[in-house]
Design a protein around this motif. Structure first.
Motif, PDB file in Angstrom:
ATOM      1  N   VAL A 105       0.819  -1.210   0.000  1.00 54.77           N
ATOM      2  CA  VAL A 105       0.000   0.000   0.000  1.00 54.77           C
ATOM      3  C   VAL A 105       0.857   1.265   0.000  1.00 54.77           C
ATOM      4  CG1 VAL A 105      -1.771   1.279   1.277  1.00 54.77           C
ATOM      5  CG2 VAL A 105      -1.908  -1.209   1.113  1.00 54.77           C
ATOM      6  N   SER A 106       2.035   1.200   0.608  1.00 53.47           N
ATOM      7  CA  SER A 106       2.893   2.379   0.702  1.00 53.47           C
ATOM      8  C   SER A 106       3.556   2.739  -0.614  1.00 53.47           C
ATOM      9  CB  SER A 106       3.973   2.151   1.761  1.00 53.47           C
ATOM     10  OG  SER A 106       4.863   1.128   1.332  1.00 53.47           O
ATOM     11  N   GLY A 107       3.492   1.840  -1.586  1.00 50.66           N
ATOM     12  CA  GLY A 107       4.173   2.089  -2.854  1.00 50.66           C
ATOM     13  C   GLY A 107       5.571   1.529  -2.907  1.00 50.66           C
ATOM     14  N   GLY A 108       5.933   0.706  -1.932  1.00 48.17           N
ATOM     15  CA  GLY A 108       7.269   0.115  -1.918  1.00 48.17           C
ATOM     16  C   GLY A 108       7.532  -0.755  -3.128  1.00 48.17           C
ATOM     17  N   GLU A 260       3.030  11.357  -3.291  1.00 51.35           N
ATOM     18  CA  GLU A 260       4.028  11.304  -2.239  1.00 51.35           C
ATOM     19  C   GLU A 260       5.396  11.033  -2.863  1.00 51.35           C
ATOM     20  OE1 GLU A 260       2.653   8.221   0.338  1.00 51.35           O
ATOM     21  OE2 GLU A 260       1.478   9.604   1.546  1.00 51.35           O
ATOM     22  N   ALA A 261       6.441  11.374  -2.134  1.00 52.11           N
ATOM     23  CA  ALA A 261       7.787  11.065  -2.614  1.00 52.11           C
ATOM     24  C   ALA A 261       7.954   9.553  -2.713  1.00 52.11           C
ATOM     25  CB  ALA A 261       8.809  11.650  -1.640  1.00 52.11           C
ATOM     26  N   PRO A 262       8.696   9.083  -3.720  1.00 49.95           N
ATOM     27  CA  PRO A 262       8.902   7.637  -3.865  1.00 49.95           C
ATOM     28  C   PRO A 262       9.564   7.037  -2.632  1.00 49.95           C
ATOM     29  CG  PRO A 262       9.637   8.827  -5.823  1.00 49.95           C
ATOM     30  CD  PRO A 262       9.353   9.851  -4.776  1.00 49.95           C
ATOM     31  N   VAL A 263       9.234   5.796  -2.351  1.00 55.35           N
ATOM     32  CA  VAL A 263       9.861   5.102  -1.223  1.00 55.35           C
ATOM     33  C   VAL A 263      11.318   4.821  -1.580  1.00 55.35           C
ATOM     34  CG1 VAL A 263       9.843   3.004   0.163  1.00 55.35           C
ATOM     35  CG2 VAL A 263       7.680   4.030  -0.564  1.00 55.35           C
ATOM     36  N   PRO A 264      12.272   5.182  -0.713  1.00 61.53           N
ATOM     37  CA  PRO A 264      13.680   4.899  -1.011  1.00 61.53           C
ATOM     38  C   PRO A 264      13.923   3.396  -1.124  1.00 61.53           C
ATOM     39  CG  PRO A 264      13.477   6.482   0.780  1.00 61.53           C
ATOM     40  CD  PRO A 264      12.104   5.939   0.526  1.00 61.53           C
ATOM     41  N   LEU A 312       8.050  -5.568  11.015  1.00 58.85           N
ATOM     42  CA  LEU A 312       6.737  -4.938  10.893  1.00 58.85           C
ATOM     43  C   LEU A 312       6.734  -3.556  11.543  1.00 58.85           C
ATOM     44  CD1 LEU A 312       3.777  -5.106  10.025  1.00 58.85           C
ATOM     45  CD2 LEU A 312       3.287  -6.285  12.197  1.00 58.85           C
ATOM     46  N   LEU A 313       7.352  -3.432  12.716  1.00 56.61           N
ATOM     47  CA  LEU A 313       7.431  -2.130  13.377  1.00 56.61           C
ATOM     48  C   LEU A 313       8.264  -1.146  12.558  1.00 56.61           C
ATOM     49  CD1 LEU A 313       7.879  -3.273  17.098  1.00 56.61           C
ATOM     50  CD2 LEU A 313       5.807  -2.379  16.004  1.00 56.61           C
ATOM     51  N   MET A 314       9.321  -1.640  11.924  1.00 57.44           N
ATOM     52  CA  MET A 314      10.109  -0.794  11.031  1.00 57.44           C
ATOM     53  C   MET A 314       9.242  -0.278   9.875  1.00 57.44           C
ATOM     54  SD  MET A 314      13.698  -2.939  10.731  1.00 57.44           S
ATOM     55  CE  MET A 314      14.278  -1.918   9.358  1.00 57.44           C
ATOM     56  N   ALA A 315       8.434  -1.174   9.302  1.00 59.71           N
ATOM     57  CA  ALA A 315       7.565  -0.779   8.187  1.00 59.71           C
ATOM     58  C   ALA A 315       6.526   0.238   8.655  1.00 59.71           C
ATOM     59  CB  ALA A 315       6.882  -2.009   7.597  1.00 59.71           C
ATOM     60  N   TYR A 316       5.965   0.011   9.846  1.00 54.93           N
ATOM     61  CA  TYR A 316       4.991   0.967  10.382  1.00 54.93           C
ATOM     62  C   TYR A 316       5.587   2.367  10.457  1.00 54.93           C
ATOM     63  CZ  TYR A 316       1.537  -2.533  11.911  1.00 54.93           C
ATOM     64  OH  TYR A 316       0.577  -3.510  11.956  1.00 54.93           O
ATOM     65  N   TYR A 317       6.840   2.437  10.943  1.00 56.62           N
ATOM     66  CA  TYR A 317       7.438   3.756  11.122  1.00 56.62           C
ATOM     67  C   TYR A 317       7.977   4.327   9.802  1.00 56.62           C
ATOM     68  CZ  TYR A 317      10.612   7.442  12.499  1.00 56.62           C
ATOM     69  OH  TYR A 317      11.258   8.646  12.599  1.00 56.62           O
ATOM     70  N   LEU A 318       8.810   3.552   9.106  1.00 55.79           N
ATOM     71  CA  LEU A 318       9.502   4.069   7.923  1.00 55.79           C
ATOM     72  C   LEU A 318       8.571   4.295   6.739  1.00 55.79           C
ATOM     73  CD1 LEU A 318      12.738   1.870   8.074  1.00 55.79           C
ATOM     74  CD2 LEU A 318      12.496   4.270   8.748  1.00 55.79           C
ATOM     75  N   ARG A 322       6.333   7.951   9.370  1.00 61.40           N
ATOM     76  CA  ARG A 322       7.268   8.965   8.877  1.00 61.40           C
ATOM     77  C   ARG A 322       6.804   9.587   7.560  1.00 61.40           C
ATOM     78  NH1 ARG A 322      13.671   7.799   8.083  1.00 61.40           N
ATOM     79  NH2 ARG A 322      12.999   7.163   6.001  1.00 61.40           N
ATOM     80  N   ARG A 323       5.906   8.902   6.856  1.00 61.67           N
ATOM     81  CA  ARG A 323       5.413   9.408   5.572  1.00 61.67           C
ATOM     82  C   ARG A 323       4.005   9.983   5.699  1.00 61.67           C
ATOM     83  NH1 ARG A 323       7.912   7.738   1.008  1.00 61.67           N
ATOM     84  NH2 ARG A 323       5.958   7.323  -0.097  1.00 61.67           N
ATOM     85  N   GLY A 324       3.577  10.227   6.948  1.00 61.74           N
ATOM     86  CA  GLY A 324       2.326  10.934   7.170  1.00 61.74           C
ATOM     87  C   GLY A 324       1.103  10.079   7.373  1.00 61.74           C
ATOM     88  N   TRP A 325       1.259   8.767   7.501  1.00 58.42           N
ATOM     89  CA  TRP A 325       0.098   7.916   7.753  1.00 58.42           C
ATOM     90  C   TRP A 325      -0.406   8.131   9.175  1.00 58.42           C
ATOM     91  CZ3 TRP A 325      -0.167   2.366   5.470  1.00 58.42           C
ATOM     92  CH2 TRP A 325       0.211   2.381   4.120  1.00 58.42           C
TER      93      TRP A 325
END
Length: 483
Positions: A105-108, A260-264, A312-318, A322-325
């Motif tokens: 969903v984040s566009g990763g 949104e900016a692309p996911v790094p 999973l916690l890393m994904a939640y934050y990064l 951090r991307r406004g969710w």
């Protein structure tokens, strides 16, 4: 356990000893295939029904199968089989599913494929799509990977004017390889639980077996893609564009920025790679290090439950906070992703029941003795049984859990290493993807999503899966001679 000494009645009253147990096994597998293929019974119900039938036919009592109402502590083979496997599998599949949903969903996924396409260039776009399938296939299910990445395949094929097979098949090979051979996908995780093999060994052998297998599949993809032209399905392109427009409109209506900016790319690699590295570190710390505080810490963070929770916690934050969710959005994505998992967990649990019934009734021991007399290596038998079940009924997960229940007794008292058992699981997984055809839902997803005719799908996708299967088994068999 003596083959017929523990139980009375059932089919064994008519056919004694090993012959009766083998007849029960053959009849049970045949009934399972009929219920799934002909009757179209849901695989969970079919496995549970066959497990009960096999247990009763082999002479198990109702109390042994179900326990009793009066004695709550009575041993229930069905509850033990279901709980034993799900206690190991459910948490891993649940965490892995939520992780994949956040990446999707984040566009990763789009960021990953776009960056690889740019890096490799137009001429090597098929290789970029293949690598996208391998990397993104680790945390997400096969069909989800197709749904998310198909628009990128359409765009690459449309831009080049070449057959869509050149871009779709390498992607599909990558997704299929990770789905068959690597955690946290349900097949290898379920088999690891039944064989009691550390997931670190499954990851290591999955890479050892899967990489050569996917390279062979990519070679076939290029060969058939240059010989069979399939145009980009215009209706699917339009549908993808409409869906994207609807998402953007929804974002604008909610007052959020539509772009949104692309996911790094480094973020995607970090999230996917962290649990794999932690689990591998824990596996090898038990071999290299003596008992110590350092080893305990490594094994704690490398336990699959902990490692996947960290990812999973890393994904939640990064990818989220951090991307406004909002926290509500994270909760909604996580919760909705778990809905399709229920069917998978029930099928895996029913496979555990089937294995427990085979063990408790003596059927598994009879099969073990008979297969041992054939003289074939256990890794070959594991592959062939899984292959037959896969071709007959279509589901890779059913093929894996059923085969594992049959094969576990063959290796139970053999003193085999964890590495060898992991390779047996790789052989089972390889057999479970052989010759995807019309009784497999994946066949129709591939056909309809990429606009390939049924005949063309048989020539491309079915053969691709067979190449992946045979190459994976060949590597597993060769490596098993060294461990």
């Amino acid at each position: 356990m003596p083959l017929a000494a523990e139980h009375t009645g059932g089919l064994l009253a008519l056919i004694p000893g090993t012959a009766g147990l083998l007849t029960v096994a053959a009849a049970g597998i045949a009934l399972l295939l009929v219920l799934i293929i002909k009757v179209r019974l849901q695989p969970f119900v079919a496995l549970l029904t066959v497990s009960i039938a096999v247990g009763l036919a082999a002479g198990l009592s109702v109390t042994e199968l179900f326990g009793t109402v009066q004695k709550s502590d009575a041993v229930s083979m069905i509850e033990t089989g279901m709980g034993g496997i799900l206690g190991h599998v459910a948490i891993i599949i649940g965490l892995g599913t939520m992780l994949g949903a956040i990446l999707e969903v984040s566009g990763g996924a789009e960021a990953l494929s776009s960056r690889l396409l740019t890096l490799f260039g137009e001429k090597r776009a098929p290789l970029a799509m293949g690598l996208t399938g391998v990397i993104f296939g680790i945390p997400v299910f096969f069909d989800v990977g197709i749904f998310v990445l198909a628009p990128i395949v359409y765009a690459a094929a449309k831009r080049s004017g070449r057959s869509i097979l050149l871009y779709a098949l390498p992607l599909l090979a990558g997704l299929s390889m990770t789905h068959a051979f690597l955690p946290p996908h349900p097949g290898p995780v379920a088999a690891a639980g039944l064989f009691e093999v550390d997931l670190g060994w499954i990851i290591l052998m999955g890479v050892v077996v899967g990489v050569p297998a996917v390279l062979a599949a990519w070679a076939y993809a290029v060969w058939i893609g240059n010989r069979l032209f399939v145009p980009v399905p215009q209706d699917m392109v339009e549908a993808a564009e409409e869906a994207k427009a609807a998402v953007l409109a929804e974002q604008e209506a909610a007052g959020r920025a539509p772009h949104e900016a692309p996911v790094p790319l480094s973020t995607v690699f970090a999230i996917i790679g962290t649990p794999l590295l932690l689990i591998l570190a824990a596996t090898f710390s038990s071999i290299v290090l003596e008992l110590s505080t350092l080893r305990s810490v490594i094994e704690f963070f490398g336990h699959p439950f902990v490692a996947l929770t960290i990812a999973l916690l890393m994904a939640y934050y990064l990818l989220g906070i951090r991307r406004g969710w909002s926290r509500t959005s994270l909760e909604q994505v996580s919760t909705s992703s778990l809905k399709p998992v229920a069917n998978i967990l029930l099928v895996v649990g029913a496979g555990g029941v089937f294995g427990a019934v085979l063990q408790g009734s003596g059927v598994a021991q009879a099969l073990s003795d008979t297969f041992s007399d054939l003289g074939l290596p256990v890794i070959v038998l594991a592959y062939l049984i899984s292959l037959v079940l896969r071709v007959a009924q279509g589901s890779a997960t059913v093929a894996i859990v059923t085969t594992a229940g049959i094969v576990v007794p063959l290796v139970e008292n053999g003193g085999h290493s964890q590495a060898f058992l992991a390779l047996v699981i790789m052989a089972i997984s390889a057999g479970s993807i052989f010759a995807s055809h019309v009784n497999d839902g994946g066949f129709w997803i591939v056909s309809k999503y990429f606009g390939i005719s049924e005949r063309g799908t048989l020539k491309s996708w079915t053969v691709l899966e067979s190449v992946l299967s045979v190459a994976g088994f060949a590597v597993a068999a060769l490596v098993s001679l060294l461990v």
